[in-house]
Every structure is written in C-alpha cells, then in structure tokens.
Enzyme design. Sequence first.
Site, PDB file in Angstrom:
ATOM      1  N   GLY A  76      54.192  84.796 108.051  1.00 47.28           N
ATOM      2  CA  GLY A  76      53.696  83.988 106.956  1.00 47.28           C
ATOM      3  C   GLY A  76      52.895  84.827 105.991  1.00 47.28           C
ATOM      4  N   GLY A  79      31.812  54.352 112.368  1.00 42.88           N
ATOM      5  CA  GLY A  79      33.098  53.955 112.942  1.00 42.88           C
ATOM      6  C   GLY A  79      34.148  53.615 111.907  1.00 42.88           C
ATOM      7  N   GLU A 112      49.957  78.868 101.802  1.00 42.99           N
ATOM      8  CA  GLU A 112      49.707  79.814 100.702  1.00 42.99           C
ATOM      9  C   GLU A 112      48.687  80.880 101.083  1.00 42.99           C
ATOM     10  OE1 GLU A 112      51.796  79.954  98.410  1.00 42.99           O
ATOM     11  OE2 GLU A 112      52.647  78.140  99.264  1.00 42.99           O
ATOM     12  N   ARG A 123      32.990  86.345 102.397  1.00 46.15           N
ATOM     13  CA  ARG A 123      32.496  84.975 102.202  1.00 46.15           C
ATOM     14  C   ARG A 123      31.247  84.958 101.311  1.00 46.15           C
ATOM     15  NH1 ARG A 123      33.647  84.302 107.887  1.00 46.15           N
ATOM     16  NH2 ARG A 123      35.527  83.040 108.157  1.00 46.15           N
TER      17      ARG A 123
END
Length: 645
Positions: free
Chosen positions: A154, A410, A433, A508
Amino acid sequence: YDNLIQQGDNPDLTKERKTASFNLWKMQCFVHEGEDVVKKRKEILDFVQSKREFDDPVPAEFLSREEVVDRGARKAVAMTNNAEAIDTSDFFGEGMYYQSLVMGRDLHSMSLHYIMFMPTIQGQSDDDQMDEWMGPTAVRAILGTFAQTELGHGSNLTKLEATATYDPKTEEFVLHTPTLTATKWWPGGLGKSCNVAVVMAQLYTNGQCKVAGPHPFYVPLRDPDTHMPFKGVTLGDIGPKFGINGSDNGFLIFDQYRIPRRNMFMRFSKVLPDGTYVLPPHSKLGFGTMVFVRSIMIKDQATQLGAAAVIGIRYSAVRRQGEINEGAGEVQVIDYRTQQFRLLPQLARAFAFLFAAYEIKTLYLDVTEQIGSGNMDLLAELHAVSSGLKSVVSWETAQGIEQLRLACGGHGYSRASAFPDIYTYAVGGCTYEGENIVMLLQVASQDSGKARIRSWKQCTDEDIIHDFEAVARRMIFSSYDRLKSFETTMRKKEAWNKCSIDLCKTARIHVKLYLVKVFLRRVSACEDAACKKVMHTLATLYAFDLISGAAGYFMKGGFLSELQSELVQSDLYEMLEVLRPESVALADSWDMSDLELRSVLGRRDGNVYPALLEWAKKSQLNKTEVLPTFEKYLGPMMKEGRAHL
C-alpha cells in the site's frame, strides 16, 4: 440568530444561543471564508431539499448492504444530473458540501471518478490524451476509478508488483498480475461499477524495469455495452468493511492483458514506439493526484470532527443530569467542567484543521500552477506538509470523535446520534491514501533558551509560536544526532528504522507547530472584534491543550518550568469557563443544517427525545409486532420452559 431560533425549540438551547457575545452571521462568514460562501451554502441546501429524488424513503441506517449500494448509485446519478446547482470546478468547497448533503457519510460508485480518476487525466495526460479521454469522463460516458493499492503493498509504492511490459512489435503494453499479492485491492467503485481505471504498474521496456517508480496507465476493464469484464481481466467486490459500504471497493487481476502504447499517461514520462524511455523532470510528479486527495481529506476530516463537536455541544446543552448544588435541580451536563474539557478542545481542533485545510488547498493550487510552468521548487514542501497533516489530522479526528461520542453517554452509541457513522467514515482516513506512520516518516525525511509562556491573558501569539518552534527545533536536532550516530555503525535504512519512533514524534510536533501557526494567523486576520476575541481564546485553548498534552517535551531540559506547566493547566481550565457561554454559538458557526448533521442528538431545535422515539419506530424490525424468531426459536424455548414449572 433570528433565523435559527424558532418557536418550539428546546428552551435550554435557545437560552444558550442568546448568551453569545458575537454576531453569528459574521462568525459563519469568518469560518467559511466569506459572505458569498455562506449564502451559496444556503442556496445549495435549499436546492437539495427541493429535489425529491434526493430523499431517502427509509433512513440509510436501516438498509442492507445491497440496498446501501443501490441507494448510493441512485443518488450519485441524480446528484450529477443536477450538477448545475454548484460550481463544478470547486470540488473542495461547493462539490464536497453538495455531496455531503445528498449522500451523507458514505461514498458511492462515482466517488473516485471525480476525486482521483478525473484529476489524473487533468494532471497526467498530454494534449492528445486529454482530448481523447476528458470528454467521455466529463459527460459520464465512462466511469473510472484509481487502482494503485495491492494486496501486498500500500504505502510502499516503489514495491508495487503489477507489471506493464512494453511490446515494441505491436506497440502495446502487457498488463499482468504476476503474484497473488499483486492483486489490486481497495479501489472504490472497482468491484461492480466502474468500467475504466487508472492503473499504477511497474514499467518494463527493453528488458528493464524503470526506476522512476510505478507509472499510471489508462485501462478499459469492462465492455461499455454489456458491462462484462474484458478477457484477461478478473475483478469483483472485496466485501463489507468497517464503514463506507455504499462504495463497492474492488479487487483486480490481469492475465497478460494488452492496451495500446498511448494508454500510458505521457505528460511527464514517455515510452517511444521503439521502447525508448523518457524520464519525467521530477520523480514526485506522479504523486499529484494523491496530494490532491490528501488536501480534500484534511477538509473532510475537519468537517467530520466539527460535526461531532456540534452534536456533542448541542446535546450537552439539552441534556440535564445530576446536581452540582444539592436541591437546586438537575443541571445541563455542559455545566460540568469535565464535560467542557471533553467538548471544547475538540471544537478547537476542528477549527484548527479546517483553517489548515484552507492553507493546504492554496498551496496545492500554487504548486499546480508552478508545475505547469516547469517550476518544481515547492513540490517537496507540498508533499511533506500534506503527508504530515493527513497523518496528524486523521488520527486526532478519530480520537476526537470518540471523545465526543463518550460525552453523549449511552445515546451516543446509537446510530441515531450519527457518531457510529461519523467515526467509521472518518477513521478510514488513518490508513487510506497513505498509512499514518509512513506519512509521518515522510515528513521526518524532510540551543533553545527558555519558554516564554505566561498567563494566557498576557501571552502573545509570538510567545506561543516561539515555544513550539523551540521544542520542534530541539526535537529535530536530537533525532538527527541520534540518526547520524546510528549511521556510523549500520546502513542508512537500518539507522532510520532504529530512529523511527523518535522521528514520528518529531514530525507530529512539527505538524502541530504548523497547525498552531495557521490557527493564530487566521484569527489575527478576522475583521470583527467580537468574533476575533472569542476565536482567539479558542485558538489559545488549542495551543495550551497541545502544550499540556506534550508537557514532557516542553519541560525537557528545563525549557518549560514546573510553574509554567502548572500555569498552562490552570489557564486551560479558566479558558473553558470563559468559552462555556459561547460554546453553542461556536457550534452553530459551522452552519450545519439537520440534513448535513443527520443526527437526532444534534438537531437544530434541540427536541431530542421525541425525535429519538420517532427514529426508533422506523426500524425494520418494527414493521411487524411479532418476529419470525418467536415462532422459530424463542416461543418453543419458553413453552418448553413453562412445561417444567
């Protein structure tokens, strides 16, 4: 708010809307980049609501897989039949919005035709190919997809196994799937709908595999009249998925399948009739379609997180549960500080991601224009920025949606809330992607003093950016030194693997620095003082929340003191309190109609409980009072049990 507040609305939601300190219309115009955009959104919404062919007789949540695929194809054709409602050249803005109103949170048989197939033709064809292929593509005489990912590969595109071998005797390429793992896997619409594909394959000519990487080919797959696959082509649907099941994602196998030489996209690289290969001017030019997809993905992810935040905030204003002061009555759950801490940082993230999407769109258009004139200077930057944003935004969107679902208790678990559909739609972005860790490492391939952070009321944008830049710079230098140290004793790829965790962390922080910069820059350009004040508090909340979550990096080496760290935390809580009365109005500034939200919990009028009951009554199980399961299984079991009493 005159058009939003109506008689019969939930009184708590009405009260919240009246506490806002800013003009909603002006904030919506700021969020969506202009008054004309907000007006156009209203026109598109009115148009979609006026067309009965866009209606869903049965809510999509209650449909089978076959019915979902049928619904998707029906609505996709109707949607493109009525394309005059939008500026079709603006898929990033009007196109995505129009599709979301018609289709909801699902893709369909024509999704990749417009998102990847058509942009590839526009970006990779030479003039003659454009003349031949673009017309049929535009009028839907053919239906295309983009076949790149394989069973075995991939993200590592250089190792794709499908081959395209040039035969100079016939001037044809022979497409072949040499191994099981070379089977194309995942392309949307490939399974049962599309009859043409852009196929990425390793190029062989004159006995050599060309090292420029996989090349794109225009490949007919099915007979245009019968829709049967051509000889040498085997394809089908890959089955149900975690979400997005309106799309018939498919598999594709070639068995010595021949296509003409000119079916290779030849705007950049070429194969001449004698088999001579002509190199592209830049190795990354073939990635243009993927970068385009990432740019619209970031906008889409921001919108999904925004929708989740709108639902969570509105429902938290409507829901009353528990007492803060005994005997004073139950309070809105949004009054709990813990609830504010769940909701408002996610709302801030959604805005940060949206503004970053605007920036990356502009960068993409600039780079595309420059490539057209032969300038490749910004191509590497676009690839790195889009890779990093795709990774961080999709991951934090998925985590944020889950937090917002939990904030709704809930009822958030019911598909009536829309959270299950928002999550399964958005979370796919973490892997398609480009797998996120791989994307971060692509970003990574590309003395700090003391922190300036003070009280948020004294802290300037420059102080915040300085501190993020300092931490990002220190992490880059540290990762680089560690990498170079490993390279003295091992191969470069081994050293890279050893450092990959640190490199991902560094990437990051680098991306979050970019997000903070963009958010603050956008807010600084806001012309309305009231909107600017509230949005700046939200942007600062976003930055402080990031610092709080990465305190270890900021405090390393004494850059951020313990006192400053405590100040960041206490200021974060104070900003929650300041933003509390603005929260519903900030949610409304996304300008999301009930049709776009598709959520009972997040509905505009706040009348959640009657709507939940009405939604439940539409369940297919409620068509009959007694199910066949009673006669077949449960009735006999209970009858037998009673006989033993």
